[in-house]
Design a protein around this motif. Structure first.
Motif, short mmCIF file in Angstrom:
data_model
loop_
_atom_site.label_atom_id
_atom_site.label_comp_id
_atom_site.label_asym_id
_atom_site.label_seq_id
_atom_site.Cartn_x
_atom_site.Cartn_y
_atom_site.Cartn_z
N ALA A 186 12.13 -0.06 -6.43
CA ALA A 186 12.62 -1.12 -6.04
C ALA A 186 12.00 -1.65 -4.96
O ALA A 186 11.28 -0.88 -4.16
N CYS A 187 11.80 -2.97 -4.87
CA CYS A 187 10.99 -3.82 -3.71
C CYS A 187 11.63 -3.18 -2.43
O CYS A 187 12.79 -3.46 -2.05
N PRO A 188 10.79 -2.84 -1.57
CA PRO A 188 11.29 -2.49 -0.08
C PRO A 188 11.58 -3.66 0.62
O PRO A 188 12.21 -3.40 1.70
N ALA A 189 11.11 -4.99 0.28
CA ALA A 189 11.45 -6.04 0.96
C ALA A 189 12.70 -6.71 0.49
O ALA A 189 13.44 -7.08 1.28
N CYS A 190 12.92 -6.73 -0.87
CA CYS A 190 13.99 -7.61 -1.11
C CYS A 190 14.87 -6.80 -2.09
O CYS A 190 16.02 -7.13 -2.69
N GLY A 191 14.58 -5.68 -2.69
CA GLY A 191 15.23 -4.67 -3.47
C GLY A 191 15.35 -5.04 -5.01
O GLY A 191 15.96 -4.16 -6.06
N THR A 192 14.53 -6.05 -5.60
CA THR A 192 14.36 -6.27 -6.72
C THR A 192 13.40 -5.40 -7.40
O THR A 192 12.61 -4.62 -6.70
N MET A 193 13.75 -5.06 -8.78
CA MET A 193 12.92 -3.81 -9.39
C MET A 193 11.21 -4.46 -9.51
O MET A 193 11.22 -5.56 -10.16
N MET A 194 10.46 -3.61 -9.11
CA MET A 194 9.26 -3.93 -9.24
C MET A 194 8.22 -3.88 -10.36
O MET A 194 8.96 -3.36 -11.30
N LYS A 195 7.43 -4.55 -10.82
CA LYS A 195 6.75 -4.50 -12.27
C LYS A 195 5.22 -3.82 -11.92
O LYS A 195 4.70 -4.23 -11.06
N GLU A 196 4.80 -2.96 -12.74
CA GLU A 196 3.49 -2.46 -12.81
C GLU A 196 2.57 -3.67 -13.01
O GLU A 196 2.92 -4.27 -14.20
N THR A 197 1.60 -3.58 -12.48
CA THR A 197 0.40 -4.71 -12.80
C THR A 197 -0.99 -4.11 -12.18
O THR A 197 -0.98 -3.13 -11.62
N ARG A 198 -1.82 -5.14 -12.60
CA ARG A 198 -3.21 -4.69 -12.19
C ARG A 198 -3.78 -6.12 -11.23
O ARG A 198 -3.52 -7.14 -12.01
N GLY A 199 -4.55 -6.04 -10.41
CA GLY A 199 -5.00 -7.05 -9.81
C GLY A 199 -5.81 -6.86 -8.81
O GLY A 199 -6.29 -5.70 -8.36
N ARG A 200 -6.56 -7.85 -8.08
CA ARG A 200 -7.45 -7.81 -7.14
C ARG A 200 -6.98 -7.25 -5.72
O ARG A 200 -5.88 -8.10 -5.23
N LEU A 201 -7.26 -6.08 -5.17
CA LEU A 201 -6.63 -5.68 -3.84
C LEU A 201 -7.96 -5.28 -3.16
O LEU A 201 -9.07 -4.89 -3.60
N GLY A 202 -7.80 -5.44 -1.91
CA GLY A 202 -8.69 -5.02 -0.71
C GLY A 202 -8.53 -3.61 -0.30
O GLY A 202 -7.26 -3.20 -0.06
N ALA A 203 -9.33 -2.93 0.16
CA ALA A 203 -9.42 -1.67 0.84
C ALA A 203 -10.59 -1.63 1.87
O ALA A 203 -11.60 -1.82 1.67
N PRO A 204 -10.30 -1.11 3.04
CA PRO A 204 -11.17 -0.86 3.92
C PRO A 204 -12.10 0.33 3.77
O PRO A 204 -11.52 1.53 3.47
N VAL A 205 -13.31 0.08 3.87
CA VAL A 205 -14.40 1.16 3.82
C VAL A 205 -15.49 0.99 5.05
O VAL A 205 -15.92 0.02 4.97
N ASN A 206 -15.39 2.10 5.88
CA ASN A 206 -16.33 1.98 6.99
C ASN A 206 -16.02 0.59 7.57
O ASN A 206 -17.24 -0.15 8.05
N GLY A 207 -15.14 0.09 7.79
CA GLY A 207 -15.05 -1.10 8.67
C GLY A 207 -14.96 -2.39 7.83
O GLY A 207 -14.77 -3.44 8.30
N GLU A 208 -15.25 -2.27 6.46
CA GLU A 208 -15.56 -3.29 5.66
C GLU A 208 -14.42 -3.42 4.72
O GLU A 208 -14.05 -2.61 4.04
N GLU A 209 -13.82 -4.78 4.60
CA GLU A 209 -12.75 -4.90 3.46
C GLU A 209 -13.41 -5.08 2.08
O GLU A 209 -14.26 -5.98 2.07
N VAL A 210 -13.28 -4.10 1.33
CA VAL A 210 -13.97 -4.31 -0.09
C VAL A 210 -12.78 -4.48 -1.10
O VAL A 210 -11.70 -3.95 -1.02
N GLU A 211 -13.00 -5.44 -2.13
CA GLU A 211 -12.12 -5.97 -2.93
C GLU A 211 -12.44 -4.95 -4.32
O GLU A 211 -13.32 -4.96 -4.73
N VAL A 212 -11.24 -4.67 -4.77
CA VAL A 212 -11.22 -3.71 -6.18
C VAL A 212 -10.69 -4.85 -7.07
O VAL A 212 -9.53 -5.41 -6.78
#
Ligand SMILES: [Zn+2]
Length: 152
Positions: A21-47
Motif C-alpha cells: 500500500a502507498c504510504p502517502a495515499c493508501g492505493t496499492m502500488m505497482k512493481e515497475t522499473r525506471g530511472r532512479l538516483g542514489a548517492p555515491v561519495n556525495g554524487e547523485e548517480v542515476e540508475v
C-alpha cells in the motif's frame, strides 16, 4: 488523474513495507522499473532501470529493502565505471595478490575496519585518492612493505 500532492516523490532507502500500500495515499502500488538516483561519495548517480514500487495514483516511489540494496550496488558500479575506478573484483585481486585480509588492507590504508569489505561487496565505492593508492599497491613493488613500516 493527477495527484494532489505537489511535493517531490520520496525515495526512501532501506525502508521495509508491511504490504504494497502507498504510504502517502493508501492505493496499492505497482512493481515497475525506471530511472532512479542514489548517492555515491556525495554524487547523485542515476540508475537507468531500477526495480521499485510506484503508486499509480500519487506517483509515490518506494523501494523494498532488497530493491534499495540493489539500487545502491548498481549505483556504485556505475560510479566506478564513470570515474575509471577499480572494480570490486580488481580490488579483491590486489589484496589477495599480497596475501592481505580485508582488515589488514583497511589498517594499512588507515580506513575503518569494514571499509575494504564494503568496497569488495560493492556496497561502497573507493574515492579517487584511494583508487590511486590501490593502484600503487598493485603496480609498485615494495609498496606493501612501505605501508607496513608506516603502520608499525
Ligand atoms: Zn499514493
Amino acid at each position: 488523474m493527477k495527484g494532489t500532492s505537489s511535493r517531490k516523490p520520496l525515495v526512501p532507502r532501506g525502508r521495509a513495507l508491511p504490504d504494497d500500500a502507498c504510504p502517502a495515499c493508501g492505493t496499492m502500488m505497482k512493481e515497475t522499473r525506471g530511472r532512479l538516483g542514489a548517492p555515491v561519495n556525495g554524487e547523485e548517480v542515476e540508475v537507468p532501470s531500477a526495480a521499485h514500487l510506484k503508486c499509480p495514483k500519487c506517483g509515490e516511489v518506494v523501494l523494498r529493502f532488497d530493491e534499495a540494496r540493489r539500487l545502491s550496488e548498481d549505483a556504485v558500479a556505475i560510479y566506478r565505471k564513470a570515474h575509471d575506478l577499480m572494480s570490486a573484483n580488481e580490488i579483491r585481486a590486489v589484496r589477495e595478490k599480497h596475501g592481505l585480509t580485508q582488515a589488514d588492507l583497511s589498517r594499512l590504508l588507515r580506513l575503518g575496519a569494514n571499509t575494504v569489505s564494503r568496497w569488495e561487496a560493492g556496497r561502497n565505492a573507493q574515492t579517487a585518492a584511494m583508487d590511486v593508492l590501490l593502484r600503487i599497491i598493485r603496480d609498485l613493488p615494495g609498496s606493501v612493505d612501505f605501508l607496513r613500516r608506516l603502520a608499525a
